[in-house]
Design a protein around this motif. Structure first.
Motif, PDB file in Angstrom:
ATOM      1  N   GLN A  47      -5.625  -3.783   5.789  1.00  0.00           N
ATOM      2  CA  GLN A  47      -4.936  -2.961   4.785  1.00  0.00           C
ATOM      3  C   GLN A  47      -5.208  -3.517   3.391  1.00  0.00           C
ATOM      4  O   GLN A  47      -5.068  -4.704   3.154  1.00  0.00           O
ATOM      5  N   ARG A 115       4.591   0.453  -4.259  1.00  0.00           N
ATOM      6  CA  ARG A 115       3.373   0.435  -3.449  1.00  0.00           C
ATOM      7  C   ARG A 115       2.212   0.143  -4.389  1.00  0.00           C
ATOM      8  O   ARG A 115       2.007   0.850  -5.388  1.00  0.00           O
ATOM      9  N   GLU A 386       2.043   5.127  10.221  1.00  0.00           N
ATOM     10  CA  GLU A 386       0.657   5.025   9.790  1.00  0.00           C
ATOM     11  C   GLU A 386       0.526   4.488   8.372  1.00  0.00           C
ATOM     12  O   GLU A 386      -0.557   4.100   7.956  1.00  0.00           O
ATOM     13  N   ASP A 387       1.607   4.499   7.585  1.00  0.00           N
ATOM     14  CA  ASP A 387       1.505   3.997   6.212  1.00  0.00           C
ATOM     15  C   ASP A 387       2.428   2.802   6.023  1.00  0.00           C
ATOM     16  O   ASP A 387       3.434   2.631   6.722  1.00  0.00           O
ATOM     17  N   SER A 388       2.083   1.970   5.051  1.00  0.00           N
ATOM     18  CA  SER A 388       2.810   0.718   4.838  1.00  0.00           C
ATOM     19  C   SER A 388       4.234   0.957   4.364  1.00  0.00           C
ATOM     20  O   SER A 388       5.138   0.162   4.641  1.00  0.00           O
TER      21      SER A 388
END
Length: 445
Positions: A47, A115, A386-388
């Protein structure tokens, strides 16, 4: 078994961090710093982004007389400047790296999150920690933001679907702190003085209430060091004798009279569509039946194949949007069914909503419905991670709310373990509770 999150992990605070779980190459670690600050991270190999959240264990339910609206006020004011940074400095710090930062207030916690690229995570930690520890709460900025919040409340009040859900919570949980609106009311926002907001900030924004969670391209040891340095730079005393504040008890306090009487409320709005919610109290956030409730929701009103959608929209054409929902908190929760329809059809739709819930409680669900809902929930759970940002939120809520952190496979196993009998029993329980009805629309007397 899921990993139970203790108040203080084995070993001394400030150690390298306890390895909690690892799956698909991910590594989750947790450290308790002096002062009771909890840092929990999930390293995801490959990532290039990282999501960071600073969670304060205070929400609208924690406000006291004279402080109502302070929690939402602080969500805004922390972005308006600190001792070291102006509001523009905070905004430019994230814009300059293509990142994003925001915040959210809930009934039981407030989260400031960002983010960014993994290489910019130290900057995000420094800026958000500065906001949490050193907010200026400037009197002039507060007055400016007071008007902004009033505009936000007015915008929400113009949306009948927001109004019906807010009033439903107020109606079912009337008399309890959880029934108060998260953002406050125009009256409380106009009334709360700067000193009350400042007191709320100084009392609740403390090391023992803070949880820092991060996911993505995160090095746990570096994160722990960055958090500790940033908090000390912000003036916080990380006293080794302090421990994290205990998690919110499943006991919601005195709930006598809460949700024990059916109520009806009609809110008149000059809109084209009526909005209606029927429902009752639900289950708490830590109730063992929460996975059963997820299956129940999926079958009853969780998608295009759900019973409410098929009966009210597909078969009868009475509404465009209809679904069931649940909101769970410490010790209390709500459960409801919603539909938006033509005002002339609101009584018919309300009747069908109630009948569908009763039929669900009496007849239960079929094996095909059970399998379909398990597949729906399983797919949604996997895709949601699926996303941080989703993973960061999962860590924060596990620490603050649930007291346990499940691997993905453990969560899927809990969903698959739900039986048709479990669903019917819970549906019967919810259907037997005093049922309230809230309508918003262009109704006369």
């Amino acid at each position: 078994m899921p990993y139970a999150l203790p108040l203080v992990p084995s070993g001394a605070p400030g150690t390298d961090g306890e390895l909690i779980a690892g799956q698909d190459g991910a590594t989750i670690r947790r450290t308790v710093l002096p002062g009771g600050v909890r840092v929990i991270s999930e390293h995801l190999p490959g990532q290039r982004s990282a999501s960071l959240g600073a969670w304060i264990g205070v929400g609208s339910r924690d406000e006291t007389d004279g402080h109502y609206g302070s929690t939402h006020f602080l969500e805004h004011l922390l972005f308006k400047g600190t001792v070291r940074r102006t509001a523009l400095d905070i905004a430019e710090a994230f814009d300059a790296v293509g990142g994003e930062a925001n915040a959210a207030t809930g009934k039981e916690h407030t989260c400031y999150y960002a983010r960014v690229l993994d290489t910019d995570l130290p900057m995000a930690v420094d800026v958000i920690a500065d906001m949490v520890t050193s907010a200026a709460i400037d009197a002039d900025e507060l007055e400016t933001e007071r008007e902004v919040i009033l505009e936000e409340l007015a915008m929400n009040d113009d949306d009948p679907s927001d109004v019906v859900h807010e009033r439903f919570s107020e109606t079912v949980l009337a008399g309890h702190a959880l029934g108060r609106p998260i953002g406050g009311t125009p009256e409380t926002i106009r009334a709360v003085p700067r000193d009350a907001v400042w007191e709320h900030y100084r009392w609740h924004y403390r090391p023992e209430t803070l949880v820092v969670s991060a996911a993505g391209g995160v090095d746990h040891d570096a994160l722990v060091s960055q958090v500790a340095d940033a908090l000390v730079a912000g003036g916080w005393d990380l006293d080794p004798a302090r421990a994290p504040r205990a998690r919110r008890s499943s006991d919601a306090g005195d709930t006598s009279g809460i949700g024990t009487e059916p109520r009806e409320l009609t809110v008149r709005r000059a809109v084209e569509q009526a909005n209606v919610v029927i429902g009752s109290t639900g289950i708490s956030a830590t109730d063992d039946r929460r996975f059963t409730l997820s299956v129940l929701n999926a079958v009853l009103g969780g998608g295009m194949s759900s019973r409410l959608f098929q009966e009210i929209r597909e078969k009868r054409g009475l509404a465009y949007s209809t679904y069931s929902f649940a909101s769970a908190h410490g010790g209390l929760g709500t459960f409801g069914l919603y539909a938006g329809c033509a005002p002339a059809k609101v009584d018919q739709v309300t009747k069908i909503l109630g009948e569908e819930l009763d039929r669900f409680a009496d007849d239960g669900i079929t094996d095909a419905e059970l399998q379909r809902s398990v597949g729906q929930l399983s797919g949604g759970l996997v895709l949601g991670l699926e996303d941080s940002g989703s993973r960061m939120s999962r860590l924060g809520k596990a620490e603050l709310v649930y007291g346990e952190l499940m691997t993905l496979e453990e969560s899927l196993e809990r969903i698959r373990a739900v039986t048709a009998d479990d669903v019917r029993e819970l549906a019967a329980d919810l259907a037997s509770r005093p049922r309230s009805v809230v309508r918003v629309g262009p109704f006369g007397d």
